[in-house]
Write a protein that holds these residues in place. Structure first.
Motif, short mmCIF file in Angstrom:
data_model
loop_
_atom_site.label_atom_id
_atom_site.label_comp_id
_atom_site.label_asym_id
_atom_site.label_seq_id
_atom_site.Cartn_x
_atom_site.Cartn_y
_atom_site.Cartn_z
N ALA A 1 -0.16 -0.50 -4.85
CA ALA A 1 -0.94 0.72 -5.05
C ALA A 1 -0.32 1.56 -6.16
N ALA B 1 4.28 -0.56 -8.30
CA ALA B 1 3.09 -0.81 -9.13
C ALA B 1 3.43 -0.71 -10.62
N PHE C 1 0.30 -7.43 -5.18
CA PHE C 1 -0.52 -6.27 -5.54
C PHE C 1 0.18 -5.02 -5.03
N THR D 1 -5.20 5.01 -3.35
CA THR D 1 -4.94 3.68 -3.92
C THR D 1 -4.38 2.74 -2.86
N THR E 1 -5.94 -1.06 -2.51
CA THR E 1 -5.10 -2.25 -2.71
C THR E 1 -5.45 -3.40 -1.76
N CYS F 1 -1.32 -3.95 -10.51
CA CYS F 1 -1.43 -2.54 -10.16
C CYS F 1 -2.89 -2.22 -9.81
N ILE F 2 -3.10 -1.58 -8.65
CA ILE F 2 -4.45 -1.27 -8.20
C ILE F 2 -4.62 0.24 -8.07
N SER G 1 0.80 -1.22 0.00
CA SER G 1 0.00 0.00 0.00
C SER G 1 0.84 1.27 0.00
#
Length: 171
Positions: free
Chosen positions: A32, A46, A30, A103, A107, A56-57, A2
């Protein structure tokens, strides 16, 4: 993950090595996208979504609308989920809940959705599945491409269209 950095620097090599090590063991990663809108682009790690190491979130509100703080979408379709106006554990001086956005909040929600998917498929009794189901899970669900495909299948616009350049998954 994150958090992120505006760009990759040599001091971040231990993080890069850790990401690649977990990916070799079929662990999904994953990260952010970042919250600087069009000013910085996608943050690292990311940005590794282009190389296939990271999912990528980005963030959205509860209707799938992307906020202005999301980085500009590149040619690669990206995933967004709820990351705006989320109640936090903090309170202001009047004991009102403080709401957070970013983001970095979207995430872990995306990770939780993926974990539920993996948990459900792991709980299917082996005797009810085809003989190659375990192999299929490892080679599909535990890969970036496979999980992205599953998550995008869950998107509100399931007909392969994106919403403003994003694939919006709703919890």
């Amino acid at each position: 993950m994150s958090f992120g950095f505006p760009r990759y620097e040599a001091r971040l090599e231990p993080i890069l090595n850790a990401i690649r090590a977990v990916r070799e063991n079929d662990v999904l990663f994953f990260a952010a996208a970042g919250n600087d809108g069009g000013n910085q682009g996608i943050f690292w790690p990311a940005k590794l979504h282009e190389e296939g190491d990271v999912i990528c979130i980005s963030s959205s509100d509860s209707d799938g609308n992307a906020p202005s703080f999301n980085p500009t979408t590149g040619s690669n379709n990206r995933i967004c989920t709820l990351g705006e106006a989320l109640p936090s554990c903090q309170q202001d001086a009047h004991s009102n809940t403080i709401y957070r956005s970013g983001t970095s909040f979207a995430t872990p929600i995306a990770v939780a959705i993926a974990a539920i998917i993996l948990g459900v498929t792991d709980a299917i009794p082996p005797e009810t599945m085809p003989p190659d189901f375990d192999w299929l899970k490892r080679k599909t669900l535990r890969t970036k491409a496979g999980m992205k495909k599953i998550l995008c299948t869950m998107c509100v616009l399931a007909d392969k269209r994106s919403r403003l350049g994003f694939s919006y998954i709703t919890p």
